[in-house]
Write a protein that holds these residues in place. Structure first.
Motif, PDB file in Angstrom:
ATOM      1  N   LYS A   1      15.365  14.806  -4.111  1.00  0.00           N
ATOM      2  CA  LYS A   1      15.947  13.668  -4.652  1.00  0.00           C
ATOM      3  C   LYS A   1      15.187  12.677  -4.384  1.00  0.00           C
ATOM      4  O   LYS A   1      14.315  12.439  -3.275  1.00  0.00           O
ATOM      5  CB  LYS A   1      17.183  13.548  -3.669  1.00  0.00           C
ATOM      6  N   VAL A   2      15.137  11.456  -5.286  1.00  0.00           N
ATOM      7  CA  VAL A   2      14.240  10.360  -5.047  1.00  0.00           C
ATOM      8  C   VAL A   2      14.983   9.303  -4.030  1.00  0.00           C
ATOM      9  O   VAL A   2      16.295   9.068  -4.276  1.00  0.00           O
ATOM     10  CB  VAL A   2      14.295   9.606  -6.424  1.00  0.00           C
TER      11      VAL A   2
ATOM     12  N   CYS B   1       0.807  -1.291   0.010  1.00  0.00           N
ATOM     13  CA  CYS B   1      -0.011  -0.044  -0.101  1.00  0.00           C
ATOM     14  C   CYS B   1       0.671   1.425   0.098  1.00  0.00           C
ATOM     15  O   CYS B   1       0.257   2.480   0.005  1.00  0.00           O
ATOM     16  CB  CYS B   1      -0.834   0.188   1.255  1.00  0.00           C
ATOM     17  N   PHE B   2       2.150   1.147   0.065  1.00  0.00           N
ATOM     18  CA  PHE B   2       3.105   2.180   0.202  1.00  0.00           C
ATOM     19  C   PHE B   2       4.025   2.478  -1.205  1.00  0.00           C
ATOM     20  O   PHE B   2       4.431   1.639  -1.535  1.00  0.00           O
ATOM     21  CB  PHE B   2       3.673   2.202   1.207  1.00  0.00           C
ATOM     22  N   ASN B   3       4.057   3.730  -1.425  1.00  0.00           N
ATOM     23  CA  ASN B   3       5.037   3.911  -2.695  1.00  0.00           C
ATOM     24  C   ASN B   3       6.595   3.265  -2.152  1.00  0.00           C
ATOM     25  O   ASN B   3       6.765   3.265  -1.039  1.00  0.00           O
ATOM     26  CB  ASN B   3       5.133   5.161  -3.005  1.00  0.00           C
ATOM     27  N   SER B   4       7.335   2.983  -3.302  1.00  0.00           N
ATOM     28  CA  SER B   4       8.657   2.256  -2.606  1.00  0.00           C
ATOM     29  C   SER B   4       9.599   3.361  -2.595  1.00  0.00           C
ATOM     30  O   SER B   4      10.534   3.352  -2.006  1.00  0.00           O
ATOM     31  CB  SER B   4       9.080   1.285  -3.605  1.00  0.00           C
ATOM     32  N   THR B   5       9.528   4.689  -3.434  1.00  0.00           N
ATOM     33  CA  THR B   5      10.208   5.803  -3.308  1.00  0.00           C
ATOM     34  C   THR B   5       9.431   6.903  -3.294  1.00  0.00           C
ATOM     35  O   THR B   5       8.140   7.091  -3.460  1.00  0.00           O
ATOM     36  CB  THR B   5      10.920   5.936  -4.563  1.00  0.00           C
TER      37      THR B   5
END
Length: 158
Positions: free
Chosen positions: A63-64, A53-57
């Protein structure tokens, strides 16, 4: 707790993590209501587990960077505790003479001195409830509950 979540939903105030991906946004409301009605914060965290459910970045300071692996744990514990404290405030307001006190609900490996200083503090239920209702998604003015502090609120035995 459940009534407080439904209040936020009805007023379009439910807090969604800025780190949620599309799935996180889609399931959060229903999952939160189920957790508050029938489960606990651990169950909620498992349903929201980071890769699901969460973005990985995320973008931070231009900055990413990787989203921390404990993002779902931090979010689930924090929001569950907010609704728990709001529920206790409502209970205290409906039961005159009931007092609320800050306590350590979870051990912290690096307890902050300012958090430790709050343990044992008595809270005004109306002030605390108003604070938590009005400062959704940000730290409450009166400092409870603090994210990752391990602090919560309990009913003080008379």
């Amino acid at each position: 707790m459940l009534e407080e979540a439904k209040l936020d939903i009805a007023e379009s105030l439910l807090y969604y993590s800025e780190r949620f991906n599309e799935r996180g946004h889609a399931i959060y409301e229903k999952t939160l209501l189920e957790a508050l009605a029938s489960h606990d914060e651990v169950w909620l965290e498992r349903q929201l587990f980071s890769p699901t459910c969460f973005n990985s970045t995320e973008l931070r300071a231009g900055k990413v960077v990787k989203v921390p692996s404990n993002a779902s744990t931090v979010f689930a514990q924090g929001e569950f505790n907010r609704f728990y404290v709001r529920g206790l405030c409502r209970f205290a307001l409906n039961n005159p003479g009931t007092r609320l006190r800050v306590y350590r609900a979870r051990q912290s490996s690096r307890a902050r001195p300012e958090s430790e200083a709050k343990i044992g503090t008595l809270l005004d239920p109306q002030t605390t409830l108003t604070d938590l209702r009005s400062r959704i998604g940000i730290n409450p003015e009166f400092g409870l509950p603090e994210v990752m502090s391990g602090l919560s609120v309990e009913i003080l035995d008379s």
